[in-house]
Write an enzyme that holds these catalytic residues in place. Structure first.
Site, mmCIF file in Angstrom:
data_model
loop_
_atom_site.group_PDB
_atom_site.id
_atom_site.type_symbol
_atom_site.label_atom_id
_atom_site.label_comp_id
_atom_site.label_asym_id
_atom_site.label_seq_id
_atom_site.Cartn_x
_atom_site.Cartn_y
_atom_site.Cartn_z
ATOM 1 N N ASP A 117 0.841 -1.194 0.000
ATOM 2 C CA ASP A 117 0.000 0.000 0.000
ATOM 3 C C ASP A 117 0.878 1.246 0.000
ATOM 4 O OD1 ASP A 117 0.934 0.221 2.652
ATOM 5 O OD2 ASP A 117 -0.773 -0.929 3.385
ATOM 6 N N ASP B 98 9.455 4.422 13.068
ATOM 7 C CA ASP B 98 10.081 3.330 13.828
ATOM 8 C C ASP B 98 11.463 2.931 13.318
ATOM 9 O OD1 ASP B 98 8.896 2.327 11.527
ATOM 10 O OD2 ASP B 98 8.006 0.576 12.482
ATOM 11 N N ASP C 72 1.407 5.024 1.545
ATOM 12 C CA ASP C 72 1.025 5.993 2.572
ATOM 13 C C ASP C 72 1.567 7.362 2.183
ATOM 14 O OD1 ASP C 72 -0.066 3.901 4.216
ATOM 15 O OD2 ASP C 72 1.976 3.358 4.740
HETATM 16 P P1 ATP Z 1 3.694 -2.604 5.142
HETATM 17 O O1 ATP Z 1 4.345 -2.917 3.842
HETATM 18 O O2 ATP Z 1 3.598 -3.791 6.044
HETATM 19 O O3 ATP Z 1 2.432 -1.800 5.041
HETATM 20 P P2 ATP Z 1 4.747 -0.185 6.277
HETATM 21 O O4 ATP Z 1 6.181 0.209 6.553
HETATM 22 O O5 ATP Z 1 3.985 0.646 5.308
HETATM 23 O O6 ATP Z 1 4.795 -1.716 5.862
HETATM 24 P P3 ATP Z 1 2.644 0.373 8.141
HETATM 25 O O7 ATP Z 1 2.255 -0.442 9.310
HETATM 26 O O8 ATP Z 1 1.729 0.485 6.988
HETATM 27 O O9 ATP Z 1 4.038 -0.224 7.675
HETATM 28 O O10 ATP Z 1 3.031 1.796 8.696
HETATM 29 C C1 ATP Z 1 3.318 2.902 7.828
HETATM 30 C C2 ATP Z 1 4.483 3.718 8.349
HETATM 31 O O11 ATP Z 1 4.145 4.314 9.604
HETATM 32 C C3 ATP Z 1 5.737 2.889 8.628
HETATM 33 O O12 ATP Z 1 6.546 2.779 7.486
HETATM 34 C C4 ATP Z 1 6.411 3.662 9.726
HETATM 35 O O13 ATP Z 1 7.188 4.700 9.207
HETATM 36 C C5 ATP Z 1 5.252 4.279 10.502
HETATM 37 N N1 ATP Z 1 4.870 3.488 11.676
HETATM 38 C C6 ATP Z 1 3.931 2.501 11.733
HETATM 39 N N2 ATP Z 1 3.792 2.008 12.965
HETATM 40 C C7 ATP Z 1 4.676 2.687 13.736
HETATM 41 C C8 ATP Z 1 5.014 2.655 15.122
HETATM 42 N N3 ATP Z 1 4.433 1.790 15.955
HETATM 43 N N4 ATP Z 1 5.949 3.527 15.553
HETATM 44 C C9 ATP Z 1 6.535 4.408 14.703
HETATM 45 N N5 ATP Z 1 6.260 4.486 13.416
HETATM 46 C C10 ATP Z 1 5.350 3.639 12.913
HETATM 47 MG MG MG Z 2 1.906 0.437 4.812
#
Ligand code: ATP
Ligand code: MG
Length: 425
Positions: A52, A133, A54
């Site tokens: 996805d 994170d 963001d």
């Molecule tokens: P995925 O491919 O699994 O969606 P993602 O990196 O996009 O991986 P998400 O859970 O969609 O992960 O979160 C989006 C973004 O928000 C992350 O890339 C990170 O930068 C931030 N993020 C998410 N959860 C946390 C957290 N608990 N603490 C700090 N930053 C976070």
């Molecule tokens: Mg994501």
């Protein structure tokens, strides 16, 4: 403050989601800063397909909402805006800023242990990067001018295949203990190593997972186990001693017994294979298999106390589900299914001719049969009754699972209007 790094980078914007591009350009035209951020940029740099997209912006949730016709503010602990663009929903977040833990405000609040209960203090792009994170998740891309912004050397960590927490790992885990699970999830999924301090701090803070609400842990459990990397994730969680914090002590009986671990690993491996093949997976089957060693153990104890195998299995299942739910809020539709899958085991073992049709028709017959096969393959049981059930399925293929749905439609109105979490991603 780290040195800002902006670089022209060849990221294939053709691989970008149309929705995300539209949202970014729309926000920029309205006078705001906007970037694609996080997992999508990480995955594109790794050459894989993002799940996805963001978007991060300096517009506040209210400003975002007013910029789009189709936008909804969601969340409390962490407010985000869902913007519908084309057929997609794009998650848009406002840049987060620093806040002082000792001074709780409307926007930010921490628990006694230092866990952030609310995180809605807004800030600049740089501050936002520092609040994310992992370094590999803190990359921003502006598709309008093709600039990659990398304050924290995330691109270098991607090249070095390293998971590195931003800032002091123990502090960041204390603020949000779920970050420990995220570290493991990304390490398992991307096959990256943990940077030394990122790894070392887990031992200091793993106990804090006990404070996380069981409902959030179940959401995280789905991301850990239903995304096609459940086997390496399980092994890593166990390696870092996080498995019992997540799934309770009952999951651990397995570790003492090679056979049980083998059964769990086969179930995880099968689940991952199904995800890779695009076939449906249900948390109920995997949970039933993972807790099976505990259920079998408990049920054996109850039989020695005089219960029949069927009674014993039923009570054992009830007890194990109840204990698991103290850590993970397993929704009822899954926990009922888990108990059915367990209840079916002694019934399948009996191979009674007059029960064949009913058992074949049972909604969870296939899942129960799959568990039976795993038990035989890992010599959890001595007799082989899968041959019998294989023959019965071949004889009456139309019956298999045909009672599906009977239990799913409890009486009452209004179910259709309730918003439900998807059964698996
Ligand atoms: P995925 O491919 O699994 O969606 P993602 O990196 O996009 O991986 P998400 O859970 O969609 O992960 O979160 C989006 C973004 O928000 C992350 O890339 C990170 O930068 C931030 N993020 C998410 N959860 C946390 C957290 N608990 N603490 C700090 N930053 C976070
Ligand atoms: Mg994501």
């Amino acid at each position: 403050m780290p040195t800002p790094r902006a670089a022209m980078t060849t990221i294939d914007t053709a691989a970008f989601s149309k929705g995300a591009l539209q949202v970014v350009t729309h926000l920029q035209r309205a006078g705001f800063e906007a970037y694609v951020v996080g997992g999508a940029i990480r995955d594109l740099l790794l050459g894989t397909n993002p799940k996805d997209f963001d978007v991060a912006t300096n517009a506040t949730p209210e400003e975002i909402r007013q910029t789009f016709r189709n936008a909804r503010i969601i969340g409390r602990r962490f407010q985000i805006v869902h913007v519908r663009s084309g057929g997609e929903i794009i998650e848009v977040t406002t840049f987060r800023g620093n806040h002082d833990n000792d001074q709780p405000t409307q926007a930010a609040r921490a628990s006694q242990s230092g866990r952030l209960l609310r995180d809605n203090v807004y800030g600049t792009l740089e501050e936002d990067a520092l609040r994310r994170d992992l370094t590999i998740n803190a990359l921003y891309y502006d598709p309008t001018n093709h600039q990659l912004i990398d304050f924290l050397n995330g691109a270098a960590d991607i090249t070095a295949r390293l998971i590195r927490i931003i800032g002091n790992p123990a502090d960041r885990y204390t603020e949000d203990p779920v970050r420990m699970l995220r570290v493991v999830r990304f390490a398992a999924r991307l096959e990256f190593d943990l940077e030394r301090d990122t790894e070392a701090a887990i031992a200091e803070t793993r106990h804090l997972l006990a404070d996380i609400p069981a409902a959030r842990l179940f959401d995280e459990w789905l991301k850990l186990f239903m995304n096609g990397f459940s086997e390496p994730t399980f092994m890593l969680l166990s390696h870092f001693d996080l498995l019992t914090s997540l799934m309770g002590d009952d999951i651990d009986i397995s570790m003492a017994q090679q056979r049980s671990l083998e059964l769990q690993r086969k179930a995880l491996g099968n689940t991952d294979k199904r995800v890779a093949d695009g076939r449906p997976v249900t948390p109920a089957f995997l949970l039933a298999a993972l807790y099976w060693p505990a259920v079998a153990h408990r049920s054996a104890a109850l039989t020695t106390q005089g219960e029949t195998p069927i009674q014993a299995m039923h009570s054992a299942g009830q007890q194990i589900v109840q204990q698991a739910c103290r850590r993970l809020t397993v929704p009822k539709r899954f926990s009922l299914a888990m108990r059915d899958i367990w209840d079916l085991q002694p019934r399948l073992e009996r191979m009674q001719a007059k029960k064949v049709r009913d058992l074949l028709a049972h909604r969870w017959f296939r899942a129960a049969f799959d568990l039976l096969l795993l038990r035989e393959q890992t010599s959890d049981m001595t007799s082989r009754c899968s041959d019998f059930w294989e023959q019965q399925q071949a004889k009456h293929p139309e019956l298999v699972g045909s009672a599906r749905g009977q239990r799913e439609q409890p009486p009452g109105r209004g179910r259709g209007r309730r918003r439900r979490r998807p059964s698996s991603p």
